[in-house]
Design a protein around this motif. Structure first.
Motif, PDB file in Angstrom:
ATOM      1  N   ASP A  82      40.945  30.095  41.260  1.00  0.00           N
ATOM      2  CA  ASP A  82      41.993  29.812  40.280  1.00  0.00           C
ATOM      3  C   ASP A  82      41.661  30.380  38.892  1.00  0.00           C
ATOM      4  O   ASP A  82      42.047  29.820  37.873  1.00  0.00           O
ATOM      5  N   ASP A  83      40.970  31.490  38.883  1.00  0.00           N
ATOM      6  CA  ASP A  83      40.654  32.190  37.643  1.00  0.00           C
ATOM      7  C   ASP A  83      41.903  32.913  37.145  1.00  0.00           C
ATOM      8  O   ASP A  83      42.298  33.941  37.689  1.00  0.00           O
ATOM      9  N   SER A  84      42.549  32.381  36.122  1.00  0.00           N
ATOM     10  CA  SER A  84      43.798  32.963  35.630  1.00  0.00           C
ATOM     11  C   SER A  84      43.583  34.324  34.966  1.00  0.00           C
ATOM     12  O   SER A  84      44.526  35.094  34.792  1.00  0.00           O
ATOM     13  N   GLU A  85      42.347  34.635  34.594  1.00  0.00           N
ATOM     14  CA  GLU A  85      42.078  35.926  33.964  1.00  0.00           C
ATOM     15  C   GLU A  85      41.946  37.043  34.994  1.00  0.00           C
ATOM     16  O   GLU A  85      42.150  38.212  34.667  1.00  0.00           O
ATOM     17  N   SER A  86      41.616  36.694  36.227  1.00  0.00           N
ATOM     18  CA  SER A  86      41.462  37.698  37.274  1.00  0.00           C
ATOM     19  C   SER A  86      41.792  37.063  38.624  1.00  0.00           C
ATOM     20  O   SER A  86      40.902  36.760  39.422  1.00  0.00           O
ATOM     21  N   PRO A  87      43.080  36.836  38.920  1.00  0.00           N
ATOM     22  CA  PRO A  87      43.489  36.145  40.151  1.00  0.00           C
ATOM     23  C   PRO A  87      43.020  36.898  41.399  1.00  0.00           C
ATOM     24  O   PRO A  87      43.288  38.090  41.548  1.00  0.00           O
ATOM     25  N   ARG A  88      42.365  36.171  42.301  1.00  0.00           N
ATOM     26  CA  ARG A  88      41.731  36.845  43.432  1.00  0.00           C
ATOM     27  C   ARG A  88      41.433  35.853  44.553  1.00  0.00           C
ATOM     28  O   ARG A  88      41.523  34.650  44.369  1.00  0.00           O
TER      29      ARG A  88
END
Length: 372
Positions: free
Chosen positions: A72-78
């Motif tokens: 759930d990293d909004s800076e680098s969705p993966r």
């Protein structure tokens, strides 16, 4: 290169029978399902792969021998691909083997700050995944489908009730929208769940008794549209916030349909101020057979309808003493895995460690044997 981390517990093999408050209530679970705790595994907070930090694991799925976990990293969705090795004695290893970045309609990696990934499921070579958006900033939540490279395929049409708006009495609450998703048992569609009630449907749970129904909606795979919706009643918040803190919540964090109209539902209560993480996590067996389709009901507060029934299958408090530092962490993902050699199904849950932004947390995996 794969990342291999090994952490073993000394205490394993604790059998937990259905916990419904007393023996008579436990016997009422007509599925006979029990969960046998097998083991815990921790990926260290420093685990990285392909220039990304492995964390924020909010959803997990298993298919064709492979495991997939969304970050759930909004800076680098993966999402990550992994090998997970275990048997009835416990975990062997968890190896992260690949990372895939979600892309927009033009084939570019999604820019930071526009999505809040929460759940992911593999579906016949593609992935369906959810974002809670950012209601405060007017960024809409969504349910999207991507291919195996993360490339955008399509987005599911949403009813207006799920979109941000300027009415303080209607619509979704911030950070409380599409928290979980499951393939339907017949593989013809998907079920997606809210974490908290819509404002027009009910109140946020508190320590006191509340009416807090969340909507679980069925998505027709062929048409790509929301159809049937059912209502699930949340428990109260389990513990009051302490030590000067006031933040408390309880919501649905994931669903898994294991038979027609039968689900495992992960429900998590969180309260600030506790050294044990502040989480109280439960797995419920949910029967939606007699639940009313509430898709045509604008407000559940004033409606006459039948909710799903829920029976407690597992309370993580029963194994807290067997977990690292006595912590039940921010568990948000659940999936079946490969069967054990005795033929019983395995069930795996994973915790979102929030990249330890709010204090030390765990990339925690917990393994169960499903016993009928």
């Amino acid at each position: 290169m794969s990342i291999v981390v090994r952490i073993f517990l000394l205490i394993k093999g604790l059998t937990i029978v259905i916990s419904c408050g007393n023996i008579n209530e436990a016997k009422q679970n007509d599925t006979g399902i029990r969960l046998h705790f097998v083991d815990e595994y921790i990926l260290t907070d420093e685990t990285s792969f392909a220039n990304t930090r492995v964390g924020g694991l909010s959803g997990i799925d298993y298919a064709n021998g492979d495991w997939f976990a969304i970050s759930d990293d909004s800076e680098s969705p993966r999402f990550y691909k992994a090998n997970v090795s275990y048997d009835l004695k416990g975990f062997d290893t968890i190896q992260v083997t690949a990372v895939t970045h979600f892309k927009d309609e033009n084939g570019n990696n999604l820019p930071k700050g526009i999505v809040d990934p929460e759940s992911i499921r593999f579906d016949n070579g593609a992935f369906i995944w959810t974002s809670e958006g950012n209601i405060k900033d007017g960024l809409k939540p969504f349910v999207q489908i991507a291919d195996s490279t993360g490339a955008f395929i399509k987005e599911i049409n949403l009813a207006n009730r799920y979109l941000p708006n300027d009415n303080t009495d209607l619509g979704p609450r911030h950070n409380s929208v599409f928290e979980g998703i499951s393939l339907s048992f017949d593989k013809k569609g998907y079920w997606v769940t809210m974490e908290l009630p819509l404002k027009e449907d009910g109140e946020e749970p508190t320590i006191a008794e509340t009416e807090s129904p969340v909507r679980i909606a069925y998505i027709n795979k062929e048409t790509g549209r929301f159809e049937k919706e059912i209502a699930y009643e949340l428990d109260n918040v389990t513990r009051p916030a302490i030590n000067g803190s006031t933040f408390e919540l309880n919501g649905v964090v994931e669903i898994l349909e294991y038979d027609t109209n039968r689900f495992f539902v992960l429900e998590r209560s969180y309260s600030m101020g506790y050294n044990d993480g502040g989480n109280t996590v439960k797995i419920y067996d949910v029967d939606a057979t007699k639940a009313t389709d509430v898709s045509s009901i604008n407000s559940l507060k004033i409606a006459d309808y039948t909710k799903v029934t829920k029976r407690l299958v597992f309370n993580f408090e029963n194994i807290r003493k067997d977990l690292t530092n006595g912590i039940v962490d921010n568990i948000e993902g659940i999936t079946f895995g490969s069967n054990f050699k005795n033929g019983n199904r395995s069930l795996l849950v994973v915790a979102d460690n929030n990249f330890s932004l709010y204090g030390p947390q765990l990339n925690q995996f917990i393994l169960f044997e499903v016993v009928n």
